[in-house]
Design an enzyme around this catalytic site. Structure first.
Site, mmCIF file in Angstrom:
data_model
loop_
_atom_site.group_PDB
_atom_site.id
_atom_site.type_symbol
_atom_site.label_atom_id
_atom_site.label_comp_id
_atom_site.label_asym_id
_atom_site.label_seq_id
_atom_site.Cartn_x
_atom_site.Cartn_y
_atom_site.Cartn_z
ATOM 1 N N CYS A 96 43.150 23.589 9.808
ATOM 2 C CA CYS A 96 43.303 22.171 9.493
ATOM 3 C C CYS A 96 42.190 21.802 8.521
ATOM 4 C CB CYS A 96 43.219 21.332 10.768
ATOM 5 S SG CYS A 96 43.269 19.554 10.472
ATOM 6 N N GLY A 97 42.536 21.724 7.224
ATOM 7 C CA GLY A 97 41.528 21.458 6.210
ATOM 8 C C GLY A 97 40.868 20.108 6.362
ATOM 9 N N HIS A 98 41.661 19.068 6.625
ATOM 10 C CA HIS A 98 41.048 17.746 6.793
ATOM 11 C C HIS A 98 40.172 17.718 8.034
ATOM 12 C CE1 HIS A 98 44.132 16.576 9.860
ATOM 13 N NE2 HIS A 98 43.237 15.675 10.207
ATOM 14 N N GLY A 261 44.369 19.784 3.417
ATOM 15 C CA GLY A 261 43.383 20.750 2.957
ATOM 16 C C GLY A 261 43.905 22.162 2.879
ATOM 17 N N SER A 262 44.583 22.615 3.930
ATOM 18 C CA SER A 262 45.148 23.968 3.883
ATOM 19 C C SER A 262 46.359 24.023 2.958
ATOM 20 C CB SER A 262 45.514 24.447 5.293
ATOM 21 O OG SER A 262 46.255 23.473 5.997
#
Length: 341
Positions: A96-98, A261-262
Site C-alpha cells: 500500500c503505497g499511500h 502509490g503501488s
C-alpha cells in the site's frame, strides 16, 4: 474476538491519516498478539484468527468501503526497522503505497524510529518485501515522504482479453508490490475527466471478472502475492511529459481517492518497459477523484527472477486527520460491523 476489557467494552485506539485523500487507520493499541515467524505468516494468522478485528475496524459503522488500515508488527527481515500488515474492507493487501507514505511520517513523529535531522532513511517490511523509506523534515516537522519500491515488472504486455459488455480489449498486467491490470479510458468507452464513478466501477468490475476467470497470475516468489489487486484506468498519457497524467484505481467496486502509490510504481514500470520514459525522468500521477498527486520515477534497473524490472521512487505527502477510540458492546447486534453493497 479477543477481549480488551474496559467497563465491559472492547477498546481499540487508532491514529487517523490520509495521503492524497486515501485514508489510513493505524492501529495503536488493543489488538492481540499476532503470531508467525515471517511477515506472510503473520498475514495468514490475521486471516485465520483475527479477521473479526479487520471487519470491526474497516466496516461500518466505524469504517466504510474505502477504509484502509495498517498494523505495525515486528519485522523478520533484519534489514527492516519495522513490519506492517495492510488491511481493507475485503481483506489484506500485499503493498500500500499511500500507507507507506503515511507510516513514514507516523513512525518518525512517534519516535518508533528515531529521526535523523532533516532526512531519515529506513526500511519497512511489507508483505511484498522490504521498502526503503525517506522522510524529509522541515523546521522540526515531518514533510515529504518517498519510498523505493520492491522490483516492479511487467507480467503481461498488450494481452487481448474478451470482456462482457466491452468485447475484445487490450490490457497490461504489472506488478509494483501488487498486481494491477491497466487499461486506457478511451479504449473502454470512458473519459476519466467526465465519466461518472459508477460507470467507471462497472467497467472495472467487468474487466476484473474476466481477468480472474481467464488469466492465471503467479508471483515468482510467493503464492500469497499471486492475485489481482485492482484495475487501473489511465488517461493514456504515457509518453514522457511534465504534465500530470491521471490514474484511477478501482478495487472491489471502490474508487481509490489518491493516485495509488503501488499503482504509480506499476505504471512507471510499464512506461519504462515500453521505452516511454528513461531512468530518473519524473512523472506526476494525479488522482481522477481528488486531483491529488504523487511524483514517481524509475531509479534503477534490476533483474528479478529472470524478468527485467525497475526500482521505482514514489513521493507524496500525508496528513493527520484525528485519533479514535473504538468500542464494542456485547449487546450490540451490529458490533462486528457490516457493509452495504
Amino acid at each position: 474476538m479477543s477481549k480488551i476489557q474496559d467497563n465491559n467494552r472492547q477498546i481499540i485506539t487508532t491514529r487517523e491519516m490520509h495521503t492524497g485523500g486515501e485514508p489510513l487507520r493505524i492501529m495503536v493499541s488493543g489488538l492481540p498478539e499476532i503470531k508467525g515467524q515471517t511477515i506472510l505468516d503473520k498475514r495468514q494468522y490475521c486471516k485465520d484468527h483475527l479477521d473479526d478485528f479487520r471487519r470491526f475496524l474497516m466496516h461500518e459503522p466505524r469504517g466504510h468501503k474505502e477504509m484502509y488500515g495498517a498494523i505495525l508488527v515486528e519485522a523478520d527481515d533484519e534489514t527492516c526497522a519495522i513490519g506492517v500488515l495492510f488491511i481493507h474492507n475485503e481483506g489484506y493487501s500485499t503493498m500500500c503505497g499511500h500507507g507507506v507514505i503515511a507510516l513514514g511520517r507516523y513512525v518518525i513523529d512517534q519516535k518508533i524510529i528515531m529521526p535523523n535531522n532533516e532526512s531519515s532513511v529506513f526500511n519497512i517490511q511489507c508483505p511484498c518485501g522490504p521498502v526503503k523509506v525517506f522522510v524529509e523534515s522541515k523546521n522540526g516537522k515531518t514533510d515529504m515522504v518517498k519510498f523505493h519500491s520492491v522490483p516492479a515488472f511487467v507480467y503481461l504486455l498488450a494481452e487481448k482479453i474478451k470482456v462482457d459488455g466491452l468485447g475484445l480489449i487490450t490490457i497490461d498486467i504489472v506488478f509494483g508490490g501488487a498486481f494491477y491490470a491497466f487499461v486506457i479510458d478511451r479504449d473502454v468507452g470512458l473519459d476519466l475527466r467526465k465519466s461518472k464513478a459508477n460507470d467507471v466501477c462497472d467497467v472495472a468490475s467487468a474487466i476484473t471478472s474476466a481477468v480472474k476467470e481467464k488469466i492465471n497470475i503467479k508471483h515468482p516468489e510467493s503464492e500469497g502475492l499471486s492475485f489481482l489487486s485492482g484495475i487501473i484506468i489511465t488517461d493514456g498519457k504515457d509518453d514522457y511529459m511534465e504534465e500530470a497524467t491521471m490514474n484511477c484505481l478501482i478495487y472491489d467496486s471502490r474508487v481509490g481517492r489518491g493516485p495509488c502509490g503501488s499503482g504509480a510504481t506499476s505504471r512507471i514500470a510499464l512506461q519504462y518497459a515500453k521505452s516511454q520514459i528513461k531512468l530518473k525522468q519524473k512523472r506526476r500521477f494525479q488522482s481522477s477523484a481528488t486531483k491529488s498527486e504523487f511524483i514517481a520515477m524509475a531509479v534503477q534497473e534490476v533483474t528479478y527472477h529472470g524478468r527485467d524490472a525497475v526500482i521505482v521512487e514514489v513521493g507524496g505527502r500525508a496528513y493527520y486527520s484525528g485519533s479514535s477510540q473504538f468500542e464494542m458492546e456485547d449487546e450490540d447486534p451490529l458490533k462486528d460491523g457490516f457493509l452495504v453493497n
